[in-house]
Enzyme design. Structure first.
Site: not given
Ligand code: TYM
Length: 338
Positions: A114, A200, A203
């Site tokens: 991230k 993956k 969102k």
């Protein structure tokens, strides 16, 4: 048995969340009956670890509460709440920050993913995020934590923190924390993007075509499945032969999880067929599963007051359940509270 798990109220609930985690939450809620308790929460405190728009977080919290109820979480049987209404989560995180080690956090792959190339610009919250996640489950003496595969490392960290705290501050006979076990679905722990079999389903993926949202209508679902990336080969007879075909393997996994079959059984039905035949069948299965959920979601989402009341009631119960462990933690650390 105490089941605890959470989801960030950012963006739409997608098929990966549903098959990897939420469906297990609902199953565990059904199974637990008199012998335990389920707590499910919206991880709104986690959501501020990335840049966010406050008004979107507020409405996203109601969106996710409605989505969970639509999926089958029953606020009468499970404790459903958002973290921000239970200050013990943030309090326990601070208390555990004294036990968590920098070296442990430095190994967390989610922080690396991230923060990307901008580690210096990442928030402290993003770095300390796994300690809050440990607090989330340790606070309630969770025994089982139903999650997808991407949360496994965070759960291992929670166990390490609990173990070290118990060793450092408790008598062997009276540890403060229970070590929680992750519960992962055998075949759907990692649902991949429809556009890239190596990433993956998420969102935060910029492409809407990469995921199936629980709120997508039948046309959108069929369109996304039709456009899903595949390869020109026909489907083989066994799951083993799908090795090296990430996208094909992902679609078969999704089919199997939705149909409640093994991947081998799915392939017995489709062996030798191309995706021209498989994709419409997969799309129909998705629509069959998701359309009742999205219909319930639309109804529930209309009533803000009812959703707020569900979360307030859940928070009241969660605060009471959290209190003894929080008090024991302060006490074990020698913190004087009068
Ligand atoms: P979050 O909000 O990213 O995801 C919620 C749940 O969905 C699972 N999941 C998936 N499973 C299979 N395939 C996928 N593509 C996929 N994408 C997501 C996740 O594994 C998760 O179980 N940090 C957590 C929220 C959290 C939490 C906790 C979870 C905060 N505190 C304590 C468990 C216990 C998160 O961001 O999940």
């Amino acid at each position: 048995m105490r089941v605890v798990s959470g989801i960030q109220p950012t963006g739409n609930l997608h098929l990966g969340n549903y098959l990897g985690a939420i469906r297990n939450w609902v199953r565990m809620q059904e199974e637990i009956s008199v012998d335990g308790e389920c707590l499910f929460f919206l991880a709104d405190l986690h959501a501020i670890s990335m840049p966010h728009v406050p008004a979107e977080l507020r409405s996203g919290t109601r969106d996710m509460a409605a989505a969970l109820v639509a999926c089958g979480i029953d606020p009468e049987r499970s404790v459903l709440f958002n973290q921000a209404q239970v200050p013990a989560h943030a309090e326990l995180q601070w208390l555990l920050n004294g036990t968590a080690r920098m070296g442990w956090l430095n190994r967390m792959t989610q922080f690396k993913d991230k923060s990307g190339k901008n580690r210096e610009g990442a928030s402290i919250a993003l770095y300390a995020y796994p300690v809050l996640q440990a607090a989330d489950v340790l606070l309630y003496q969770a025994t089982h934590v139903p999650v997808g595969d991407d949360q496994k490392q965070h759960l291992e960290l929670a166990r390490d923190i609990a173990q070290k705290f118990n060793n450092d501050f408790c008598n062997e006979e009276s540890p403060v924390f229970t070590l929680p076990d992750p519960i992962m679905p055998p075949q759907a722990a990692r649902i991949m993007s429809l556009r890239d079999g190596s990433a993956k389903m998420s969102k935060s993926d910029a492409s809407e075509m990469s995921r199936i949202n629980l709120t997508d209508n039948a046309d959108t679902i069929m369109k996304k499945v039709k456009k899903a990336k595949t390869d020109p080969e026909p489907l083989p007879e066994t799951a083993k032969e799908l090795e090296g075909r990430a996208e094909a393997s992902n679609l078969v996994t999704i089919y199997a999880a939705l149909a409640g079959k093994s991947a081998d059984d799915v392939l017995t039905d489709f062996a030798g067929e191309g995706f021209g035949k498989f994709k419409p069948a997969l799309g129909e299965l998705m629509v069959e599963t998701l359309s009742p959920i999205s219909a319930r979601y639309v109804d529930l989402r209309e009533d803000d007051e009812a959703l707020d009341a569900i979360l307030a009631k859940g928070a009241l119960k969660a605060r009471a359940l959290a209190a003894p462990t929080l008090a024991a933690t302060y006490n074990a650390l020698g913190l004087f509270r009068g």
